[in-house]
Write a protein that holds these residues in place. Structure first.
Motif, PDB file in Angstrom:
ATOM      1  N   LEU A  80      31.974 -19.244  30.901  1.00 51.51           N
ATOM      2  CA  LEU A  80      33.436 -19.337  30.951  1.00 51.51           C
ATOM      3  C   LEU A  80      34.047 -18.276  31.869  1.00 51.51           C
ATOM      4  CD1 LEU A  80      34.078 -19.972  27.144  1.00 51.51           C
ATOM      5  CD2 LEU A  80      33.890 -21.663  28.980  1.00 51.51           C
ATOM      6  N   HIS A  81      33.236 -17.639  32.688  1.00 48.13           N
ATOM      7  CA  HIS A  81      33.699 -16.573  33.574  1.00 48.13           C
ATOM      8  C   HIS A  81      34.918 -17.001  34.392  1.00 48.13           C
ATOM      9  CE1 HIS A  81      33.544 -13.166  36.337  1.00 48.13           C
ATOM     10  NE2 HIS A  81      33.631 -14.040  37.331  1.00 48.13           N
ATOM     11  N   GLY A  82      34.854 -18.152  35.006  1.00 45.56           N
ATOM     12  CA  GLY A  82      35.959 -18.637  35.842  1.00 45.56           C
ATOM     13  C   GLY A  82      37.248 -18.816  35.073  1.00 45.56           C
ATOM     14  N   LEU A  83      37.146 -19.287  33.844  1.00 41.77           N
ATOM     15  CA  LEU A  83      38.329 -19.463  33.004  1.00 41.77           C
ATOM     16  C   LEU A  83      39.003 -18.124  32.742  1.00 41.77           C
ATOM     17  CD1 LEU A  83      40.125 -21.242  31.129  1.00 41.77           C
ATOM     18  CD2 LEU A  83      38.470 -20.731  29.315  1.00 41.77           C
ATOM     19  N   PHE A  84      38.198 -17.108  32.394  1.00 43.65           N
ATOM     20  CA  PHE A  84      38.780 -15.800  32.100  1.00 43.65           C
ATOM     21  C   PHE A  84      39.363 -15.148  33.348  1.00 43.65           C
ATOM     22  CE2 PHE A  84      36.115 -16.310  28.303  1.00 43.65           C
ATOM     23  CZ  PHE A  84      37.084 -16.072  27.343  1.00 43.65           C
ATOM     24  N   VAL A  85      38.730 -15.325  34.491  1.00 42.87           N
ATOM     25  CA  VAL A  85      39.282 -14.785  35.742  1.00 42.87           C
ATOM     26  C   VAL A  85      40.623 -15.459  36.034  1.00 42.87           C
ATOM     27  CG1 VAL A  85      38.938 -14.670  38.247  1.00 42.87           C
ATOM     28  CG2 VAL A  85      37.074 -14.053  36.701  1.00 42.87           C
ATOM     29  N   SER A  86      40.708 -16.767  35.770  1.00 42.86           N
ATOM     30  CA  SER A  86      41.992 -17.451  36.003  1.00 42.86           C
ATOM     31  C   SER A  86      43.074 -16.939  35.048  1.00 42.86           C
ATOM     32  CB  SER A  86      41.840 -18.967  35.885  1.00 42.86           C
ATOM     33  OG  SER A  86      41.604 -19.358  34.558  1.00 42.86           O
ATOM     34  N   PHE A  87      42.696 -16.574  33.802  1.00 45.63           N
ATOM     35  CA  PHE A  87      43.665 -15.964  32.882  1.00 45.63           C
ATOM     36  C   PHE A  87      44.179 -14.637  33.443  1.00 45.63           C
ATOM     37  CE2 PHE A  87      41.717 -17.973  28.790  1.00 45.63           C
ATOM     38  CZ  PHE A  87      42.361 -19.163  29.065  1.00 45.63           C
ATOM     39  N   GLY A  88      43.311 -13.910  34.165  1.00 42.67           N
ATOM     40  CA  GLY A  88      43.694 -12.629  34.744  1.00 42.67           C
ATOM     41  C   GLY A  88      44.833 -12.747  35.730  1.00 42.67           C
ATOM     42  N   GLU A  89      44.987 -13.910  36.345  1.00 39.65           N
ATOM     43  CA  GLU A  89      46.083 -14.138  37.285  1.00 39.65           C
ATOM     44  C   GLU A  89      47.431 -14.227  36.572  1.00 39.65           C
ATOM     45  OE1 GLU A  89      45.122 -17.608  39.606  1.00 39.65           O
ATOM     46  OE2 GLU A  89      43.116 -16.851  40.055  1.00 39.65           O
ATOM     47  N   TYR A  90      47.384 -14.421  35.268  1.00 35.20           N
ATOM     48  CA  TYR A  90      48.607 -14.572  34.473  1.00 35.20           C
ATOM     49  C   TYR A  90      48.754 -13.436  33.471  1.00 35.20           C
ATOM     50  CZ  TYR A  90      48.420 -19.196  36.511  1.00 35.20           C
ATOM     51  OH  TYR A  90      48.359 -20.235  37.400  1.00 35.20           O
ATOM     52  N   ALA A  91      48.348 -12.244  33.861  1.00 36.97           N
ATOM     53  CA  ALA A  91      48.401 -11.092  32.950  1.00 36.97           C
ATOM     54  C   ALA A  91      49.818 -10.835  32.436  1.00 36.97           C
ATOM     55  CB  ALA A  91      47.845  -9.848  33.628  1.00 36.97           C
ATOM     56  N   ALA A  92      50.817 -11.150  33.224  1.00 36.45           N
ATOM     57  CA  ALA A  92      52.201 -10.942  32.779  1.00 36.45           C
ATOM     58  C   ALA A  92      52.544 -11.816  31.577  1.00 36.45           C
ATOM     59  CB  ALA A  92      53.177 -11.225  33.923  1.00 36.45           C
ATOM     60  N   ILE A  93      51.818 -12.909  31.399  1.00 36.87           N
ATOM     61  CA  ILE A  93      52.010 -13.778  30.232  1.00 36.87           C
ATOM     62  C   ILE A  93      51.005 -13.422  29.142  1.00 36.87           C
ATOM     63  CG2 ILE A  93      51.878 -16.165  29.409  1.00 36.87           C
ATOM     64  CD1 ILE A  93      52.757 -17.004  32.277  1.00 36.87           C
TER      65      ILE A  93
END
Length: 195
Positions: A80-93
């Motif tokens: 799930l590495h890619g999923l968590f990296v994509s969450f990192g793009e939305y750290a403000a949320i």
């Protein structure tokens, strides 16, 4: 003259994995253990959320942020590495959801208010933390830092499930009172959030 209530021993009978099981238990000690577990889980969430707020909270550039973890700490071998990296793009949320989610879950568990809903939200958060800790996939046995498959997030997830199943919010909690209100009696579906 009031008489002291003696602990009652009861027998639980159920079907587990296709077999009938039964065991004796003390209702008094069961209530104390459930209440104690509820307080411990409340502390786990409340402490985690308040610690993040103490680091500067959300919105401060020097504060705690999920971005560092999401972008750098989840192993590349994690399926799930890619999923968590994509969450990192939305750290403000993600950041306020984690921080305020932990504080609110902790308070709900502590006071036994909307307990089942809070336990579900806590279990979902633990599910994310658990899957982020995988250092490899199924073929590798889902290795974790200190073993395989099970870590503290997984244990917390199961504890929350058990506490919700037992209705731990009713033990010296707000949910016991809320369930007696006319609103909840008129809307029985609300009991799925309470307990």
């Amino acid at each position: 003259m009031a008489t002291k209530r003696q602990p009652t021993e009861r027998t639980l009978e159920s079907t587990l994995l296709g077999r009938t099981v039964s065991f004796n238990y003390s209702d008094t000690w069961l209530a104390y253990s459930i209440f104690g577990l509820r307080l411990v889980m409340a502390w786990v969430f409340l402490q985690a959320g308040l610690a993040k707020l103490a680091e500067g909270g959300w919105g401060d550039p020097l504060a705690w942020s999920s971005a560092g973890f999401l972008n750098h700490a989840v192993p590349e071998a994690n399926p799930l590495h890619g999923l968590f990296v994509s969450f990192g793009e939305y750290a403000a949320i993600v950041d306020p959801m984690v921080i305020f989610g932990q504080v609110l879950i902790g308070l709900a568990l502590l006071f036994g208010a909307f307990f089942r809903f809070a336990a579900l939200m806590g279990a979902i958060q633990m599910l994310f933390f658990w899957t982020a800790a995988w250092q490899g996939g199924l073929a590798a046995g889902f290795p974790m830092e200190n073993g395989y498959f099970i870590d503290s997030s997984f244990v917390y997830m199961l504890l929350l499930f058990g506490l919700a199943a037992w209705g731990a919010g009713r033990l010296a909690g707000v949910d016991g009172t809320l369930e007696e209100t006319s609103i909840v009696r008129s809307n029985p579906w609300l009991r799925y959030l309470l307990g």
